[in-house]
Structures are given as C-alpha cells and as structure tokens.
Design an enzyme around this catalytic site. Structure first.
Site, short mmCIF file in Angstrom:
data_model
loop_
_atom_site.label_atom_id
_atom_site.label_comp_id
_atom_site.label_asym_id
_atom_site.label_seq_id
_atom_site.Cartn_x
_atom_site.Cartn_y
_atom_site.Cartn_z
N ARG A 88 14.98 4.47 9.53
CA ARG A 88 13.85 5.14 10.14
C ARG A 88 14.06 5.38 11.64
O ARG A 88 13.17 5.88 12.31
CB ARG A 88 12.60 4.31 9.95
CG ARG A 88 11.65 4.92 8.90
CD ARG A 88 10.46 4.02 8.82
NE ARG A 88 9.27 4.58 8.27
CZ ARG A 88 8.93 4.47 7.00
NH1 ARG A 88 9.73 3.96 6.12
NH2 ARG A 88 7.76 4.93 6.60
N ARG A 127 -4.12 10.29 -1.76
CA ARG A 127 -3.22 9.74 -2.78
C ARG A 127 -3.53 8.30 -3.18
O ARG A 127 -4.08 7.52 -2.41
CB ARG A 127 -1.76 9.90 -2.34
CG ARG A 127 -1.30 8.91 -1.31
CD ARG A 127 0.16 9.14 -0.96
NE ARG A 127 0.55 8.28 0.13
CZ ARG A 127 1.75 8.29 0.67
NH1 ARG A 127 2.68 9.12 0.26
NH2 ARG A 127 2.03 7.46 1.66
N ARG A 173 1.82 7.25 12.07
CA ARG A 173 3.04 7.32 11.25
C ARG A 173 3.75 8.66 11.44
O ARG A 173 4.98 8.72 11.46
CB ARG A 173 2.69 7.06 9.77
CG ARG A 173 2.43 5.58 9.50
CD ARG A 173 1.54 5.35 8.30
NE ARG A 173 2.12 5.77 7.06
CZ ARG A 173 1.41 6.07 5.97
NH1 ARG A 173 0.09 6.01 6.00
NH2 ARG A 173 2.01 6.45 4.88
P1 AMP Z 1 6.42 3.66 3.71
O1 AMP Z 1 5.90 3.13 2.41
O2 AMP Z 1 7.88 4.04 3.64
O3 AMP Z 1 5.55 4.75 4.29
O4 AMP Z 1 6.37 2.44 4.75
C1 AMP Z 1 5.15 1.80 5.08
C2 AMP Z 1 5.31 1.01 6.37
O5 AMP Z 1 6.32 0.00 6.21
C3 AMP Z 1 5.75 1.82 7.57
O6 AMP Z 1 4.68 2.51 8.20
C4 AMP Z 1 6.33 0.71 8.47
O7 AMP Z 1 5.32 -0.05 9.07
C5 AMP Z 1 7.03 -0.18 7.44
N1 AMP Z 1 8.42 0.25 7.22
C6 AMP Z 1 8.95 0.73 6.07
N2 AMP Z 1 10.26 1.03 6.21
C7 AMP Z 1 10.57 0.74 7.49
C8 AMP Z 1 11.74 0.86 8.28
N3 AMP Z 1 12.89 1.35 7.76
N4 AMP Z 1 11.70 0.45 9.57
C9 AMP Z 1 10.57 -0.06 10.11
N5 AMP Z 1 9.41 -0.16 9.44
C10 AMP Z 1 9.40 0.23 8.15
#
Ligand code: AMP
Length: 226
Positions: A88, A127, A173
C-alpha cells in the site's frame, strides 16, 4: 501464479480476488481481512490496529512485512497467491520485492483496477458481506436474491457491514490511496509488470479483462529469463 490487485477502496479487489482464487486455485491474501479477523477475535494485534482501521489510516509497515512474509511461506501458497491490499506504499512494495527475491519467487503481474473517485463513496457506503463465506453485496448494485440469505453459501442472517465503510473514514482511505498507494504504480510500471483494467465495467466484464491480462502476461518468466 503470483499477482497483486491494486486499486482504491471500493474498486472491487476483494470480489475479483475471490473469483481468481477459484479459477486459478491460488490463495487470496487480503491484509484488511486478516486485520479485521484479529480485531474481531481481540488478539494483541487486533487491539493494536483497531483504532487505525476505524479511522482509515495505514497500519505500520513493519507489521505488514512480517505478516506477509510468514503468510507466503505457508503451504497453501505453493500454487501462488493474490495480494489484495498489500503493498500500500512504496516502502511495502520495496520490502515485498526484497522478500520475494530472498524466497526465490517473483511476481507474474500487477493488475490495477481503475475506477472514478466519485463512484467510490456510493459503492463503499452501500456494501456488506456474508460473514460465513465473504461474498460481497450492495444495497443498490448487488442484492441477494432472497433477503438476508447468501446466494453463495446459503447462510441466513449472516450479513455484516465494515465499521470503516462510513463517509469519514472512506474519505481518509481515498486520500491515503492517492497520496501513499498510487506512487507504487510507477514502481511496477518501470518493472513492466503493471496492467490496467477498467473497473467501471460490470463485475463479470472486469473479471474477463483481468483473465485476458493474465493470459497474455507472464512477467515472472520474462523477469527470470532476463
Ligand atoms: P482493506 O480491507 O484492504 O480496505 O483494509 C482495511 C484497513 O486495513 C486499511 O484501511 C488499513 O487500516 C489496514 N490495512 C490493510 N492493508 C494494509 C497495508 N498493506 N498497509 C497498511 N495498512 C493496511
């Protein structure tokens, strides 16, 4: 096959990853899901990241790299994996490259799912998913055929909404995506393994485009042949 799915929150990475996982018999590694499961079961990691997730900020890089390295080593990854939500930022992309090299592995393809920002708030705020099988639904775009019942696994009353799928954290985000995640696009473009698909198309069409890209692409062979 080892691939990365890239795209802002709401682009459909999770939905597409689940489809590819079945088709290619590879594992989906969704870092967000791993964190949410830790929060739900109140592990020390879950307690450490709970507020960060709720606010839509990024979890520290060191936690991610260790977690991914350990996950990739598991035997279910021997056919390959789809990274969904990692890397990320550039630090994570560099750490992944180093880690894969040390493990004697490489990436086949990085697929960018391109979507317009305006649609994302609507996509995300409507969603929900089945907590039994992970199938994703939407208030407007994809309702289950019977209310409260999952089309995929048949479980009843198991739908959940993410706590970070609210307007405020979605805004954070998206900002995090543009400022921290988008800079990894040139990183992969320079390695000639970045491909883009149109994420504004219907779900089946996006799957078709990704499959076409994966068929044409064999970055891993090309990179190792160099
Ligand atoms: P997601 O389900 O991929 O939208 O991830 C939800 C949350 O998990 C994100 O908003 C971050 O807080 C954390 N997160 C997930 N993947 C990462 C990553 N590669 N680096 C840092 N935080 C992460």
């Amino acid at each position: 096959m080892r691939i990365i799915l890239l795209g802002p929150p709401g682009a459909g990475k999770g939905t597409q990853a689940r489809r590819l996982m079945e088709k290619y018999d590879i594992v989906q590694i969704a870092t967000g899901d791993i964190f949410r499961e830790n929060v739900r079961t109140e592990t020390p990691l879950g307690k450490q990241v709970e507020v960060i997730l709720k606010e839509g900020r990024l979890v520290p890089d060191s936690i991610l790299t260790e977690m991914i390295s350990e996950r990739i080593d598991r035997s279910d990854c021997r056919n390959g994996f789809i990274l969904d939500g990692f890397p990320r930022n550039v630090v994570q992309a560099e750490a992944l490259e180093k880690m894969l090299k040390e493990k004697g592995l490489c990436l086949d393809c990085v697929v960018q799912i391109e979507v317009d920002d305006e649609n994302l708030i609507e996509r995300i705020s409507g969603r929900y998913s089945c907590s039994s099988c992970g199938e994703v639904y939407h208030d407007k775009f994809k309702k289950p055929s019977r209310p409260e019942s999952c089309d995929k696994c048949g479980d009843f009353g198991k739908f959940i909404r993410r706590t970070d799928d609210n307007k405020e954290s979605v805004r954070t985000r998206l900002e995090v995506y543009h400022t921290q995640t988008a800079p990894i696009l040139p990183f992969y473009r320079s390695r000639e393994i970045l491909k883009s698909v149109n994420g504004m198309a219907g779900m089946d069409e996006v799957t078709r485009q990704i499959e076409a890209v994966l068929k044409a692409e064999n970055g891993c062979n090309r990179l190792s042949a160099e």
